[in-house]
Design an enzyme around this catalytic site. Structure first.
Site, PDB file in Angstrom:
ATOM      1  N   THR A   1       0.606  -1.300  -0.063  1.00  0.00           N
ATOM      2  CA  THR A   1       0.006  -0.108   0.020  1.00  0.00           C
ATOM      3  C   THR A   1       0.867   1.284  -0.052  1.00  0.00           C
ATOM      4  O   THR A   1       1.914   1.270   0.709  1.00  0.00           O
ATOM      5  CB  THR A   1      -0.793   0.046   1.313  1.00  0.00           C
ATOM      6  OG1 THR A   1      -1.633  -1.085   1.274  1.00  0.00           O
ATOM      7  CG2 THR A   1      -1.756   1.429   1.231  1.00  0.00           C
ATOM      8  N   SER A   2       0.748   2.260  -0.867  1.00  0.00           N
ATOM      9  CA  SER A   2       1.291   3.510  -0.644  1.00  0.00           C
ATOM     10  C   SER A   2       2.906   3.100  -1.289  1.00  0.00           C
ATOM     11  O   SER A   2       3.073   2.910  -2.537  1.00  0.00           O
ATOM     12  CB  SER A   2       1.020   4.167   0.403  1.00  0.00           C
ATOM     13  OG  SER A   2       1.492   5.564   0.220  1.00  0.00           O
ATOM     14  N   SER A   3       3.632   3.600  -0.316  1.00  0.00           N
ATOM     15  CA  SER A   3       4.932   3.094  -0.596  1.00  0.00           C
ATOM     16  C   SER A   3       5.266   1.758  -0.993  1.00  0.00           C
ATOM     17  O   SER A   3       5.923   1.363  -1.734  1.00  0.00           O
ATOM     18  CB  SER A   3       5.938   3.756   0.610  1.00  0.00           C
ATOM     19  OG  SER A   3       7.346   3.536   0.259  1.00  0.00           O
TER      20      SER A   3
END
Length: 441
Positions: free
Chosen positions: A147-149
């Site tokens: 998720t995200s990074s």
């Protein structure tokens, strides 16, 4: 404070909010998350935690599950449903942790963006190799998600090591090499703001340059993104689709389109089946704080097949005992008991997500559960996870699904839903589990 520092602070705050929304059930088993050290070459001093279920499949699959900025492997373990699905299907989950101060993954340096170049990807590959050798894992079933990074790093790992990973799932990420800064700077504002637009060929070439000369099969990719993502803007969704369709030699015209739930548009490329080379889910009105549908990830990976046996087969035939004259019910009726409910809301404009933790504080297990509550006026559920919801407004009953029907004493299950609201994102005043009133925390 520099502009870069301020900007990074904004995204760290945003992904911390995302972490708060990713709250699911801890696996109800004896298996525990264990830290592993000395797992191999580790140039950036990553940490490794490992979840091995009590019942491991023969030649198990491996899932590398990577956290958001400010996160850790243990936080991603407790905040997602992958471990409970591992209990069900017998695969092994690696939860790595970045150790630089931002707790973001290196998806920007030249070293990270080429196979064997150094930095985080090399340490992550050491973790995969360690598990593959120690547990006789299936080398054809190694997967990555984040998720995200962690979604950015999913793109990087699939680009760097296409011969290792069978598929990946990216939640609110960016294309491979989009965040490249050419040095040690961790933040690329042009990419984050959705302003880095390339042709499909250019995006595909960046992936191919990570492992020059590789002509083998490429990993399948599942891409999730909210249209209202305020941290890694929505154009990154389309750029990822362009990149991975090009890597697979596919047209950007979908071969299949549907809406798996209200507000979601799912497109598949190269196949109309559930394991297409590229699958993309656009989430209308959803911010960077997006829900993670782990079950859909496991479905896309093909890991939701037959679960490992609960007991070894008998060595002698069982006795031929006549059946009882009155057969027992196939599903036990719900039982009541003491309970506690935690309810966390994250709201925006005219939408919200709610994470609901149900804890059995009684002395006996709850077998089959139904949580009742009344939504504030103007709120309407549009989709949910880990429970069945009916109706979608007013007095709602959330009932268990097949894999979380039992709550052991002092154990919890966590459910959630997305809803629209008309100016009010308040919480229900009370909750009851199987008719018994719950305390609210």
């Amino acid at each position: 404070m520099t502009l870069k520092t301020r900007t990074l602070g904004v995204v760290l705050a945003a992904v911390t909010l995302a972490a708060a929304a990713l709250t699911f059930a801890a696996p109800a088993s004896a298996a525990t998350l264990t830290q592993v050290t000395n797992f191999g070459t580790n140039p950036t001093n990553l940490q490794m935690h490992l979840y091995v279920p009590d019942r491991v499949a023969t030649r198990p699959a491996i899932l590398l599950a990577m956290h958001y900025c400010t996160g850790t492997g243990p936080a991603f373990h407790s905040g997602t449903q992958y471990a409970s699905l591992a209990d069900r299907y017998g695969f092994i989950v690696i939860y790595p942790s970045a150790t630089r101060s931002s707790k973001c993954w290196d998806v920007y340096s030249p070293q990270a963006l080429r196979r064997g170049g150094g930095s985080d990807p090399v340490g992550l590959m050491s973790m995969v190799d360690y598990v593959k050798q120690r547990y006789s894992a299936d080398p054809a079933r190694i997967f990555a998600t984040g998720t995200s990074s962690g979604a950015m790093m999913t793109n990087v790992m699939l680009g760097d090591y296409p011969d290792v990973f069978a598929a990946g799932a990216s939640f609110a990420g960016v294309p491979f090499a989009c965040f490249a800064t050419g040095g040690t700077s961790e933040w690329n504002s042009q990419c984050a703001n959705g302003q880095l637009i390339r042709t499909a060929q250019q995006w595909g070439d960046l992936v191919r340059e990570a492992y020059p000369g590789y002509t083998g099969q490429r990993p399948r990719m599942q891409i999730w993104h909210g249209t209202n993502d305020e941290t890694l803007r929505y154009p990154n969704f389309g750029e990822q689709v362009k990149q991975w369709t090009n890597v697979h030699g596919l047209s950007q015209t979908p071969t299949y389109t549907d809406s798996p739930q209200s507000g979601y548009t799912r497109t598949r490329y190269g196949s109309s089946g559930p394991m297409a080379p590229v699958e993309a889910i656009s989430m209308q009105g959803v911010t960077h704080n997006l829900p993670v549908d782990a079950a859909q990830v496991i479905r896309f990976f093909g890991l939701d097949g037959t679960a490992p046996p609960t007991t070894p087969p008998p060595t002698t035939p069982p006795p031929t005992t006549p059946p009882p004259t009155t057969p027992p019910p196939t599903t036990p009726p719900p039982t009541g008991g003491a309970c506690r409910v935690g309810y966390t809301v994250n709201a925006w404009n005219n939408g919200l997500t709610a994470s609901v933790a149900i804890t059995n504080t009684g002395a006996t297990a709850v077998n089959g559960w139904a949580l009742t509550f009344t939504l504030p006026s103007g709120q309407r559920i549009t989709n949910g996870w880990n429970a069945q919801y009916a109706p979608t407004s007013g007095a709602v009953t959330a009932s268990n699904v097949s894999y979380n029907g039992t709550i052991a004493p002092n154990a919890s299950v966590e459910i959630g839903f997305q809803a629209t609201h008309e100016g009010g994102a308040g919480k229900p005043a009370s909750f009851a589990l199987n008719g018994a009133a719950c305390s609210v925390s």
